[in-house]
Scaffold this active site. Structure first.
Site, PDB file in Angstrom:
ATOM      1  N   LEU A 211       2.568   7.642  -6.132  1.00 31.89           N
ATOM      2  CA  LEU A 211       2.339   8.738  -5.187  1.00 31.89           C
ATOM      3  C   LEU A 211       3.463   8.849  -4.165  1.00 31.89           C
ATOM      4  O   LEU A 211       3.838   9.937  -3.749  1.00 31.89           O
ATOM      5  CB  LEU A 211       1.008   8.544  -4.455  1.00 31.89           C
ATOM      6  CG  LEU A 211      -0.252   8.957  -5.196  1.00 31.89           C
ATOM      7  CD1 LEU A 211      -1.460   8.758  -4.296  1.00 31.89           C
ATOM      8  CD2 LEU A 211      -0.174  10.398  -5.661  1.00 31.89           C
ATOM      9  N   CYS A 212       4.020   7.674  -3.753  1.00 31.24           N
ATOM     10  CA  CYS A 212       5.049   7.744  -2.720  1.00 31.24           C
ATOM     11  C   CYS A 212       6.344   8.357  -3.261  1.00 31.24           C
ATOM     12  O   CYS A 212       7.083   8.986  -2.516  1.00 31.24           O
ATOM     13  CB  CYS A 212       5.287   6.376  -2.088  1.00 31.24           C
ATOM     14  SG  CYS A 212       5.168   5.025  -3.230  1.00 31.24           S
ATOM     15  N   THR A 213       6.593   8.197  -4.552  1.00 34.50           N
ATOM     16  CA  THR A 213       7.748   8.877  -5.155  1.00 34.50           C
ATOM     17  C   THR A 213       7.550  10.388  -5.073  1.00 34.50           C
ATOM     18  O   THR A 213       8.464  11.135  -4.729  1.00 34.50           O
ATOM     19  CB  THR A 213       7.901   8.457  -6.637  1.00 34.50           C
ATOM     20  OG1 THR A 213       8.095   7.056  -6.688  1.00 34.50           O
ATOM     21  CG2 THR A 213       9.071   9.165  -7.301  1.00 34.50           C
TER      22      THR A 213
ATOM     23  N   CYS B 116      -1.156   4.987  -1.580  1.00 31.24           N
ATOM     24  CA  CYS B 116      -0.042   4.580  -2.439  1.00 31.24           C
ATOM     25  C   CYS B 116      -0.149   3.092  -2.723  1.00 31.24           C
ATOM     26  O   CYS B 116       0.273   2.265  -1.927  1.00 31.24           O
ATOM     27  CB  CYS B 116       1.313   4.898  -1.807  1.00 31.24           C
ATOM     28  SG  CYS B 116       2.669   4.697  -2.987  1.00 31.24           S
TER      29      CYS B 116
END
EC number: 6.2.1.64
Lengths: 450, 187
Positions: A211-213, B116
């Protein structure tokens, strides 16, 4: 003098070569003749699951292979993008249920065949619905749906007291699948071959981007699309669920993805890629579907008629560079929770859940201590966590027979620990519980003799 | 597996016709392989005191549940954070879907509750289980990480000024503003 062949005769000409003549590769009880051909029409009930790329081919192939009693189930409506390969559909059909149009078109073209369409989800049907078919042919594109149908088909399977599968309770399945130039056809006969769950490890895990990408360092068009789909959607539509089948939703994601791609200077976001990424679509190729369907329907015919030994048990096809096919024989997982026999336990109707759990400790095939027990998704007793233990504790003093609805036999599952080579290991076991002296149980061990 | 089954189908069809006049069997819910595996995970949970699990839909609906984490060390010590878990029928082929219900000022959790955590997405493997996921979530609170940001601002503050990050976290948990964003009290 021979009469002009009628249309009917010419239609079954090729089929007759398989069904009316003996051969060297036939099954052991194969009895060729017109009676077999007639029986196939009368008693070969096949359910086609999915009326998409593979489903259209399967229906056509089955109808042309002498099957007369077909049903098809699909929850989707026809989209413009289907028309290049789902050849039973026309432009004016867009928006109509796939199952209904597919059934109608095949019945128009192949006289004598009857196809009953079901425009609904596979989960909407009762088990009873699935039990009436002799064979289930799968033209699906998801693991979830295959896993579901597999568990339904395997739920009919019964075992005798020696843990041998009762042939007459086995519901054969033929499963096809395609991805671009690649495909597979497999035969699943519960109790005989591995079931879908025995070999679920065959499927590679889905690619998921961190998700952080997506949020910070997008590098590809797919990253931008997933950002719009997974992060931006929730930010803007608080609480409203994204529906991949709603074109408005898809369009919104596409527009957001385009904006993001411009911001980061990433090329390649298109509407069809958006659909592909969000719905996990791999481009389908008509000829691959045709080849895989042909293989599946041939296997269906072989299972039903015995005109040849069946595929054993998994065929892969790769048409990307030249042509490559290979057959692999996968083996059953004897401890499979879905198709395996589990452990047979005979009980008195009076035995309480607590006594039953104690009994599992002593049972030579189990030696299972601290067992938690579940029945058809219901927690009968859970050792942990404390909140569930508390909620299920009162069941301990109730007879198991009462807890599972007073049926003479059923499957329950036990989770506990066993000691193996001085090591404690946790395990999950399938148990076939049979209650003594309950109506309908006397014929349990002799089912099949009737 | 070489037999002709058509005779068998014939017998079954006849039996079915007879049985149709009798009452249809009643049918109960089917249990998926994913559900079985989840039951196993749940019955084997071994959680630290700071983590708590609850089942809002009761003992027979375990595929959706909530986990509450009360970190006892680090920046978030004393706060209470709730997560929802959604488990698919093909679990553990697919990771559980986890969202943070408590709005939190955290570099790896955005304001919508997206988390995340590598094992929830790219590094999920079927050998992992619910226990590992909960420990992973707990770890996010004791070791927030500015290298995998979902909340960009919080990550930048953590990286450049840990003291300020700490006071921002305290303010947010007490139910105050950080920048333009109001956080609910969770202490």
């Amino acid at each position: 003098m021979a009469a002009e062949p009628t249309a009917q005769e010419s239609r079954s000409r090729d089929l007759d070569k398989l069904l009316l003549r003996p051969g060297n590769l036939v099954g052991p009880n194969f009895e060729p003749g017109p009676a077999l051909r007639d029986d196939l029409k009368e008693y070969g009930r096949v359910l086609v699951v999915g009326a998409g790329g593979l489903g259209c081919e399967l229906l056509k192939d089955l109808a042309l292979s002498g099957f007369r009693k077909l049903e098809v189930i699909d929850m989707d409506r026809i989209e413009v993008s289907n028309l290049n390969r789902q050849f039973l559909f026309r432009l004016e059909d867009v928006g109509k249920p796939k199952a209904e149009v597919a059934a109608k078109r095949v019945m128009e073209r192949v006289s004598g065949v009857n196809i009953v369409p079901h425009f609904c989800r596979i989960e909407d049907k009762e088990l009873e619905f699935y039990s009436k078919f002799s064979i289930i042919a799968l033209g699906l594109d998801s693991i979830e749906a295959r896993s579901y149908i597999n568990s339904v088909a395997c739920s009919f399977l019964e075992y005798d007291s020696d843990d041998s599968a009762l042939e007459e309770t086995s519901k054969p399945m033929v499963d096809g699948g395609t991805e671009g130039f690649q495909g597979h056809a497999r035969v699943i006969v519960p109790g005989v071959t591995p079931c879908f769950e025995c070999t679920i490890w065959l499927f590679p895990p889905q690619v998921k981007f961190p998700l952080c990408t997506l949020a910070e360092t997008p590098r590809t068009a797919a990253h931008c699309i997933e950002y719009a789909h997974l992060i931006k959607w929730d930010e803007v539509h608080s609480g409203k669920a994204f529906d991949p089948d709603d074109p408005e939703h898809m369009k919104w994601v596409y527009n957001e993805a385009t904006k993001r791609a411009e911001l980061f200077g990433i090329p390649g976001v298109t509407y069809s890629l958006t659909q592909g990424v969000v719905k996990n679509i791999i481009p389908a190729i008509a000829s691959t579907n045709a080849i895989i369907s042909a293989a599946c329907v041939l296997e269906t015919l072989k299972i039903a008629s015995g005109c040849s030994k069946t595929l054993s048990n998994y065929l892969t096809y790769n048409g990307a560079e030249g042509l490559h096919t290979e057959v692999t024989e996968f083996v059953k997982d004897k401890d499979c929770l879905v198709c395996g026999p589990g452990v047979l336990i005979q009980l008195d109707t009076s035995i309480t859940l607590e006594k039953f759990i104690d009994l599992l400790k002593e049972h030579p095939k189990l030696l299972l201590s601290k067992a938690s027990i579940t029945h058809r998704g219901k927690s009968l007793y859970m050792q942990a966590p404390p909140v569930l233990e508390e909620m299920t504790r009162s069941n301990l003093s109730i007879p198991l027979f009462d807890l599972i609805g007073k049926i003479p036999k059923d499957v329950v599952h036990a989770i506990g620990t066993t000691t193996k080579n001085d090591k404690k290991t946790s395990c999950l076991r399938k148990l076939r519980v049979v209650f003594k002296g309950v109506d309908g149980i006397a014929d349990m061990d002799t089912a099949g003799e009737t | 597996m070489t037999r002709d089954m058509i005779r068998l189908f014939k017998v079954k069809e006849k039996q079915r016709e007879l049985a149709e006049n009798a009452n249809g069997a009643s049918h109960v819910k089917k249990q998926s392989a994913g559900e079985l595996r989840l039951h196993k995970d749940i019955s084997e949970l071994n959680l630290p005191k700071s983590c708590n699990i609850s089942f809002p839909n009761g003992k027979d609906e375990l595929m959706n549940f909530e986990v509450t984490i009360r970190p006892d060390e680090g920046f978030y010590s004393g706060g209470t954070f709730s997560f929802t878990f959604q488990v698919a029928p093909i679990y553990p082929h697919e990771a559980p879907k986890v969202k943070c219900k408590t709005k939190v000022y955290h570099p790896n959790i955005d304001l919508e509750g997206n988390v995340c955590l590598n094992i929830l997405r790219e590094d999920w493997k079927p050998v992992l289980n619910i226990n590992t996921v909960i420990y992973g979530l707990y770890h996010l609170f004791t070791e927030p990480n500015y290298e995998d940001p979902l909340n960009h601002d919080a990550a930048a503050v953590l990286r450049d000024n840990p003291k300020m990050f700490e006071s921002n976290v305290r303010r947010a948990m007490a139910g105050g503003y950080v920048g333009q964003t109001l956080f609910p009290r969770c202490i």
